[in-house]
Write a protein that holds these residues in place. Structure first.
Motif, PDB file in Angstrom:
ATOM      1  N   PHE A  56      -3.082   9.506  -3.185  1.00 50.13           N
ATOM      2  CA  PHE A  56      -2.405  10.758  -2.844  1.00 50.13           C
ATOM      3  C   PHE A  56      -3.306  11.565  -1.917  1.00 50.13           C
ATOM      4  CE2 PHE A  56      -0.939   9.494  -7.032  1.00 50.13           C
ATOM      5  CZ  PHE A  56       0.431   9.591  -6.906  1.00 50.13           C
ATOM      6  N   GLY A  57      -2.745  12.025  -0.797  1.00 52.40           N
ATOM      7  CA  GLY A  57      -3.536  12.784   0.166  1.00 52.40           C
ATOM      8  C   GLY A  57      -2.784  13.975   0.697  1.00 52.40           C
ATOM      9  N   TYR A  58      -3.298  14.534   1.786  1.00 51.75           N
ATOM     10  CA  TYR A  58      -2.711  15.738   2.378  1.00 51.75           C
ATOM     11  C   TYR A  58      -1.762  15.421   3.538  1.00 51.75           C
ATOM     12  CZ  TYR A  58      -6.186  18.384  -0.304  1.00 51.75           C
ATOM     13  OH  TYR A  58      -6.942  18.935  -1.314  1.00 51.75           O
ATOM     14  N   GLY A  59      -1.391  14.160   3.724  1.00 48.84           N
ATOM     15  CA  GLY A  59      -0.454  13.797   4.775  1.00 48.84           C
ATOM     16  C   GLY A  59      -0.436  12.298   4.983  1.00 48.84           C
ATOM     17  N   GLN A  60       0.606  11.795   5.676  1.00 47.96           N
ATOM     18  CA  GLN A  60       0.790  10.360   5.855  1.00 47.96           C
ATOM     19  C   GLN A  60       1.202  10.064   7.301  1.00 47.96           C
ATOM     20  OE1 GLN A  60       2.925  12.157   3.506  1.00 47.96           O
ATOM     21  NE2 GLN A  60       1.026  12.155   2.333  1.00 47.96           N
ATOM     22  N   PHE A  61       0.773   8.904   7.794  1.00 49.64           N
ATOM     23  CA  PHE A  61       1.212   8.424   9.098  1.00 49.64           C
ATOM     24  C   PHE A  61       2.315   7.396   8.887  1.00 49.64           C
ATOM     25  CE2 PHE A  61      -3.322   9.513   9.868  1.00 49.64           C
ATOM     26  CZ  PHE A  61      -3.112  10.552  10.779  1.00 49.64           C
ATOM     27  N   PHE A  62       3.324   7.461   9.742  1.00 51.57           N
ATOM     28  CA  PHE A  62       4.489   6.578   9.589  1.00 51.57           C
ATOM     29  C   PHE A  62       5.013   6.203  10.966  1.00 51.57           C
ATOM     30  CE2 PHE A  62       9.230   6.367   9.238  1.00 51.57           C
ATOM     31  CZ  PHE A  62       9.295   5.147   8.582  1.00 51.57           C
ATOM     32  N   HIS A  63       5.287   4.921  11.158  1.00 49.62           N
ATOM     33  CA  HIS A  63       5.751   4.416  12.447  1.00 49.62           C
ATOM     34  C   HIS A  63       7.194   3.946  12.321  1.00 49.62           C
ATOM     35  CE1 HIS A  63       5.017   2.694  16.475  1.00 49.62           C
ATOM     36  NE2 HIS A  63       5.873   1.759  16.097  1.00 49.62           N
ATOM     37  N   LYS A  64       8.025   4.383  13.267  1.00 49.80           N
ATOM     38  CA  LYS A  64       9.434   4.009  13.254  1.00 49.80           C
ATOM     39  C   LYS A  64       9.940   3.943  14.694  1.00 49.80           C
ATOM     40  CE  LYS A  64      13.958   5.690  11.674  1.00 49.80           C
ATOM     41  NZ  LYS A  64      14.672   6.818  11.012  1.00 49.80           N
ATOM     42  N   GLU A  65      10.478   2.813  15.063  1.00 41.47           N
ATOM     43  CA  GLU A  65      11.105   2.629  16.374  1.00 41.47           C
ATOM     44  C   GLU A  65      10.190   3.083  17.517  1.00 41.47           C
ATOM     45  OE1 GLU A  65      14.782   4.688  16.085  1.00 41.47           O
ATOM     46  OE2 GLU A  65      15.641   3.293  14.628  1.00 41.47           O
ATOM     47  N   ASN A  66       9.007   2.483  17.555  1.00 45.84           N
ATOM     48  CA  ASN A  66       8.028   2.729  18.628  1.00 45.84           C
ATOM     49  C   ASN A  66       7.540   4.180  18.693  1.00 45.84           C
ATOM     50  OD1 ASN A  66       8.022   0.061  19.465  1.00 45.84           O
ATOM     51  ND2 ASN A  66       9.681   0.386  20.938  1.00 45.84           N
ATOM     52  N   LYS A  67       7.584   4.874  17.571  1.00 47.41           N
ATOM     53  CA  LYS A  67       7.058   6.227  17.533  1.00 47.41           C
ATOM     54  C   LYS A  67       6.375   6.459  16.195  1.00 47.41           C
ATOM     55  CE  LYS A  67       8.260  10.993  18.675  1.00 47.41           C
ATOM     56  NZ  LYS A  67       9.337  11.914  19.137  1.00 47.41           N
ATOM     57  N   THR A  68       5.202   7.088  16.228  1.00 45.79           N
ATOM     58  CA  THR A  68       4.454   7.361  14.998  1.00 45.79           C
ATOM     59  C   THR A  68       4.513   8.842  14.688  1.00 45.79           C
ATOM     60  OG1 THR A  68       2.960   5.499  15.383  1.00 45.79           O
ATOM     61  CG2 THR A  68       2.236   7.168  13.831  1.00 45.79           C
ATOM     62  N   TYR A  69       4.729   9.168  13.426  1.00 47.85           N
ATOM     63  CA  TYR A  69       4.874  10.544  12.982  1.00 47.85           C
ATOM     64  C   TYR A  69       3.796  10.884  11.956  1.00 47.85           C
ATOM     65  CZ  TYR A  69       9.620   9.735  14.773  1.00 47.85           C
ATOM     66  OH  TYR A  69      10.692   9.397  15.560  1.00 47.85           O
ATOM     67  N   LEU A  70       3.410  12.145  11.924  1.00 46.60           N
ATOM     68  CA  LEU A  70       2.608  12.685  10.827  1.00 46.60           C
ATOM     69  C   LEU A  70       3.585  13.355   9.874  1.00 46.60           C
ATOM     70  CD1 LEU A  70      -0.055  13.548   9.448  1.00 46.60           C
ATOM     71  CD2 LEU A  70       0.001  15.590  10.892  1.00 46.60           C
ATOM     72  N   LEU A  71       3.561  12.942   8.609  1.00 49.01           N
ATOM     73  CA  LEU A  71       4.485  13.467   7.604  1.00 49.01           C
ATOM     74  C   LEU A  71       3.744  14.237   6.526  1.00 49.01           C
ATOM     75  CD1 LEU A  71       6.744  10.308   7.014  1.00 49.01           C
ATOM     76  CD2 LEU A  71       7.067  12.137   8.695  1.00 49.01           C
ATOM     77  N   ASN A  72       4.465  15.130   5.877  1.00 51.35           N
ATOM     78  CA  ASN A  72       4.046  15.760   4.624  1.00 51.35           C
ATOM     79  C   ASN A  72       5.198  15.664   3.641  1.00 51.35           C
ATOM     80  OD1 ASN A  72       2.103  18.228   6.306  1.00 51.35           O
ATOM     81  ND2 ASN A  72       1.312  16.730   4.858  1.00 51.35           N
TER      82      ASN A  72
ATOM     83  N   PHE B 269       0.863  -1.177   0.000  1.00 49.60           N
ATOM     84  CA  PHE B 269       0.000   0.000   0.000  1.00 49.60           C
ATOM     85  C   PHE B 269       0.901   1.228   0.000  1.00 49.60           C
ATOM     86  CE2 PHE B 269      -2.679  -3.242   2.016  1.00 49.60           C
ATOM     87  CZ  PHE B 269      -3.807  -3.154   1.206  1.00 49.60           C
ATOM     88  N   LEU B 270       0.597   2.163  -0.858  1.00 49.30           N
ATOM     89  CA  LEU B 270       1.417   3.362  -0.995  1.00 49.30           C
ATOM     90  C   LEU B 270       0.575   4.590  -0.652  1.00 49.30           C
ATOM     91  CD1 LEU B 270       4.095   4.652  -1.814  1.00 49.30           C
ATOM     92  CD2 LEU B 270       3.348   4.585  -4.188  1.00 49.30           C
ATOM     93  N   PHE B 271       0.958   5.281   0.414  1.00 54.12           N
ATOM     94  CA  PHE B 271       0.276   6.507   0.839  1.00 54.12           C
ATOM     95  C   PHE B 271       1.221   7.670   0.557  1.00 54.12           C
ATOM     96  CE2 PHE B 271      -1.080   3.057   3.776  1.00 54.12           C
ATOM     97  CZ  PHE B 271      -2.359   2.894   3.261  1.00 54.12           C
ATOM     98  N   SER B 272       0.875   8.463  -0.435  1.00 53.37           N
ATOM     99  CA  SER B 272       1.781   9.503  -0.913  1.00 53.37           C
ATOM    100  C   SER B 272       1.184  10.888  -0.731  1.00 53.37           C
ATOM    101  CB  SER B 272       2.108   9.275  -2.393  1.00 53.37           C
ATOM    102  OG  SER B 272       2.928  10.311  -2.885  1.00 53.37           O
ATOM    103  N   ASP B 273       2.065  11.858  -0.498  1.00 51.04           N
ATOM    104  CA  ASP B 273       1.622  13.242  -0.412  1.00 51.04           C
ATOM    105  C   ASP B 273       1.255  13.749  -1.804  1.00 51.04           C
ATOM    106  OD1 ASP B 273       1.840  15.402   1.946  1.00 51.04           O
ATOM    107  OD2 ASP B 273       2.156  16.410   0.040  1.00 51.04           O
ATOM    108  N   ALA B 274       0.254  14.609  -1.858  1.00 50.77           N
ATOM    109  CA  ALA B 274      -0.174  15.182  -3.138  1.00 50.77           C
ATOM    110  C   ALA B 274       0.960  15.925  -3.834  1.00 50.77           C
ATOM    111  CB  ALA B 274      -1.359  16.119  -2.917  1.00 50.77           C
ATOM    112  N   SER B 275       1.931  16.409  -3.063  1.00 58.77           N
ATOM    113  CA  SER B 275       3.062  17.134  -3.643  1.00 58.77           C
ATOM    114  C   SER B 275       3.840  16.272  -4.628  1.00 58.77           C
ATOM    115  CB  SER B 275       3.987  17.631  -2.531  1.00 58.77           C
ATOM    116  OG  SER B 275       4.385  16.549  -1.708  1.00 58.77           O
ATOM    117  N   HIS B 276       3.899  14.957  -4.399  1.00 58.48           N
ATOM    118  CA  HIS B 276       4.614  14.075  -5.328  1.00 58.48           C
ATOM    119  C   HIS B 276       3.893  13.986  -6.669  1.00 58.48           C
ATOM    120  CE1 HIS B 276       7.958  12.312  -3.038  1.00 58.48           C
ATOM    121  NE2 HIS B 276       7.207  12.549  -1.974  1.00 58.48           N
TER     122      HIS B 276
END
Length: 520
Positions: free
Chosen positions: A339-355, A307-314
Motif C-alpha cells: 500500500f502506497g501513496y499512488g500507483q502507475f497504470f498503463h492503458k492503451e499506450n498511455k501511462t497514468y498516475l492514480l490515487n 503484483f498488487l499496488f494499492s492506494d493506502a486509502s483501500h
C-alpha cells in the motif's frame, strides 16, 4: 517465472528459501516492501540479500502496509523474490532529486533502463519531496509505448520521509526503475478505480503543477474547511487519503490525494492538478456493489505472479473487500504487493498516475498468444456496516453545507420571482424552461393549456434562440408578437435575455418579458 514471498524476521529467513534453485535462474528480482522507515534496517536486509543472491537486482520501498498472498499486514517487511528463465533485467536509480529536476530525471531513467524489447518498466518513487507526474512525463517523452507500473512510496501515514532501496543503496527524494525485457514475457494490468463523487464543481483558480493555492476563488484550505469541516483539517494529512479531488480523463477517474498543507493555505497533491478540468470531491464508497475483472490465461488458472499496488486509502476504508480480492487473486498464484501513496497504470499506450486505486499486474513467461489473455469477474456486494471515520464526519458536514447553500439559492430565486414586476422565465443549463413567475404566465398566457401546447413551443424556440445569440455576443433583446390569451388577438412583447454563467460555464439563462408599448 516463479515468485517466492516471505515475511522477513532475520537473516535466518533466507535459509528457508531454495537459494541454489533461485541463483540458477537467468535473472532474479528481489523486492523489499517495509512499513519501517529505518535506513540501517533496510541496508542490513539489502546486504543480506546480496550475500544470498549475488546476481539479483534489488529494489525496495517503504510502505503504508504490505500484501502477502491472501493477507495484508502492518509493521512487517515482505520480501518477494522473482526468478526469470527468459527475461533480462536492467535497473537504475536516482536520489536527492530537486523538484525542478524531476522531468529530466524521468528522461534519464528511461534512457538507462528501456531497451527495444522491454515489456515493462517497474517504477517506484518518492512523492513527498518530488512530483511523480513530472517524473512520468519525462519517461514517456523518451518512450510512451513501454508500459509503466509500480507506485509511490509511503511512510505509514507520517508524511515525513519515504525511503527507496536499489541494490546496496538507500535513497530519499528519488526513484528506482527496473526494465523487464524479452519476447517471452506476458504482461497484463488492471486498475480498480470506483469512486463516488460529491459536492460542488471545483475550479482550480490558482495553482502551479501539484500545488493549489485557490479553488473557486477561495484559499484552498479555507474551501476544504468550509465544505469538509474543521475535523478534516485537524486530521490532515491522513484525512487526505480518505477524500481526494477527482476528475475524469480518457474515461478513467483520476484522483489526487492531498499530502501537505502550507502556512499560506495552499495544498500539495500527489500529482498535478489540471486547472482546465472540473474537479469534485471523491471517495471509495463501500456501500455500493462493484465488479472486479482480473486477467487470466486461457488453459491456465492464472498468471505466474500477481503484483498488487494499492492506494493506502483501500487499507483505511476498504478492508473487507480487499480481503476478498486477495483471496480471489492468490488461489493458485503468488500475490504480493504493498500500500502506497499512488500507483502507475498503463492503458492503451498511455501511462497514468492514480490515487484511490488498486492496480493488479500479472506477469508470466509462459508462451501465450495475445488473444489468450482473458479475464474473470467477481461482483462484491455493498458493505452496509456503519463506522464513524473522518470520511463519514466530513461527508455529513458536506451534505449539511450543500443543503444550506441550496436553500439560500432557492430563497433568492423565490424573492426574484415574487418581487420582480416583469415576467421572469428561468432556464436550466440545457436552456429548457425551469420556472416562471405569475407575471410571465399572465403576459404570455402560460397558465392556459392552449398556450402551453401551442404558443409556448413557439415562444420557447424564440427565446432560446435569443439566449444562444446572447452567448455569442450578438443580441440581448428583441420585440415580437404573441397571442393574447384573453382577446385572442396578437400583442407585442419585449424580451431581454441574460445567460447565467459561472466561471465560464453556462448554468442557465433568464428571460425578462414585458409588454411592448409604443409612446405616442
Amino acid at each position: 517465472m516463479k515468485t517466492y514471498s516471505v515475511v522477513y524476521e532475520s537473516v535466518l529467513t533466507f535459509h528457508l528459501l531454495p537459494t541454489e534453485e533461485i541463483n540458477r535462474a537467468k535473472s532474479v528480482l528481489v523486492q523489499i516492501y517495509s512499513t519501517y522507515r529505518s535506513r540501517s534496517m533496510l541496508e542490513k536486509i539489502a546486504h543480506e540479500v546480496q550475500i544470498f543472491f549475488p546476481e539479483a537486482v534489488i529494489v525496495g520501498i517503504t510502505t503504508f502496509g504490505d500484501i502477502h498472498n491472501n493477507a495484508f499486514s502492518e509493521h512487517k517487511t515482505i520480501i518477494a523474490i522473482s526468478t526469470f528463465e527468459k527475461t533480462r533485467l536492467t535497473s537504475y536509480s536516482l536520489g536527492e532529486i530537486e523538484d525542478d529536476q524531476t522531468f529530466d530525471a524521468g528522461k534519464l531513467l528511461a534512457k538507462k533502463v528501456i531497451r527495444r524489447d522491454t515489456k515493462l518498466l517497474l517504477l517506484f518513487c518518492d512523492t513527498l519531496q518530488l512530483n511523480p507526474e513530472e517524473l512520468l512525463a519525462g519517461i514517456t517523452t523518451v518512450n510512451d509505448k513501454t508500459p509503466v507500473c509500480g507506485g509511490l512510496a509511503a511512510d505509514y501515514g507520517k508524511f515525513f520521509e519515504t525511503i527507496l532501496v536499489h541494490n546496496d543503496q538507500t535513497i530519499s527524494k528519488g526513484a528506482v526503475a527496473v526494465g523487464l525485457s524479452g519476447s517471452n514475457l506476458t504482461v497484463a494490468m488492471k486498475a480498480i478505480v470506483d469512486l463516488h463523487v460529491v459536492g460542488p464543481d471545483l475550479e482550480i483558480t490558482s495553482s502551479k503543477k501539484n500545488r493549489v493555492h485557490e479553488i473557486n476563488g477561495t484559499i484552498a484550505a479555507e474551501l476544504y474547511e468550509h465544505y469538509l469541516g474543521k475535523t478534516f483539517l485537524e486530521k490532515f494529512p491522513l484525512s487526505g487519503l480518505e477524500i481526494a479531488l477527482v476528475t475524469e480523463t480518457d474515461g478513467l477517474q483520476i484522483a489526487r490525494n492531498a499530502t501537505s498543507l502550507y502556512e499560506d493555505g495552499s495544498i500539495r497533491y500527489t500529482g498535478n492538478i489540471n486547472p482546465e478540468k472540473k474537479w469534485k470531491f471523491g471517495y471509495i464508497d463501500r456501500q455500493v456493489s462493484s465488479t472486479f475483472c482480473f486477467p487470466t490465461l486461457a488453459g491456465k488458472r492464472s498468471f505466474e505472479t500477481f503484483f498488487l499496488f494499492s492506494d493506502a486509502s483501500h487499507q483505511l476504508l476498504n478492508k473487507e473487500r480487499l480481503y476478498e480480492t486477495l483471496e480471489m487473486l492468490s488461489q493458485n498464484t503468488t500475490t504480493v504487493g504493498y500500500f502506497g501513496y499512488g500507483q502507475f497504470f498503463h492503458k492503451e499506450n498511455k501511462t497514468y498516475l492514480l490515487n484511490q486505486a488498486m492496480v493488479v499486474l500479472g506477469l508470466s513467461e509462459r508462451k501465450e498468444k495475445k488473444e489468450e489473455v482473458q479475464k474473470e469477474c467477481k461482483t462484491f456486494p455493498a458493505d452496509t456496516s456503519e463506522e464513524a471515520t473522518v470520511l463519514t464526519n466530513s461527508l455529513s458536514h458536506l451534505s449539511r453545507v450543500m443543503f444550506e447553500e441550496l436553500e439560500l439559492r432557492e430563497s433568492a430565486l423565490d424573492i426574484l420571482m415574487e418581487e420582480y414586476t416583469a415576467g421572469v422565465i428561468l432556464y436550466n443549463s440545457d436552456l429548457l424552461m425551469e420556472r416562471c413567475n405569475k407575471a410571465a404566465e399572465k403576459l404570455l398566457g402560460l397558465g392556459t393549456k392552449l398556450s402551453l401546447r401551442k404558443d409556448l413551443h413557439r415562444m420557447e424556440s424564440w427565446i432560446v434562440s435569443l439566449l444562444e445569440e446572447t452567448l455569442e455576443g450578438k443580441f440581448h433583446s428583441k420585440i415580437g408578437s404573441v397571442v393574447d390569451p384573453v382577446t385572442g388577438g396578437e400583442k407585442e412583447v419585449h424580451i431581454d435575455t441574460l445567460p447565467i454563467v459561472n466561471r465560464g460555464v453556462v448554468k442557465g439563462g433568464i428571460a425578462i418579458v414585458r409588454e411592448h408599448r409604443v409612446d405616442v
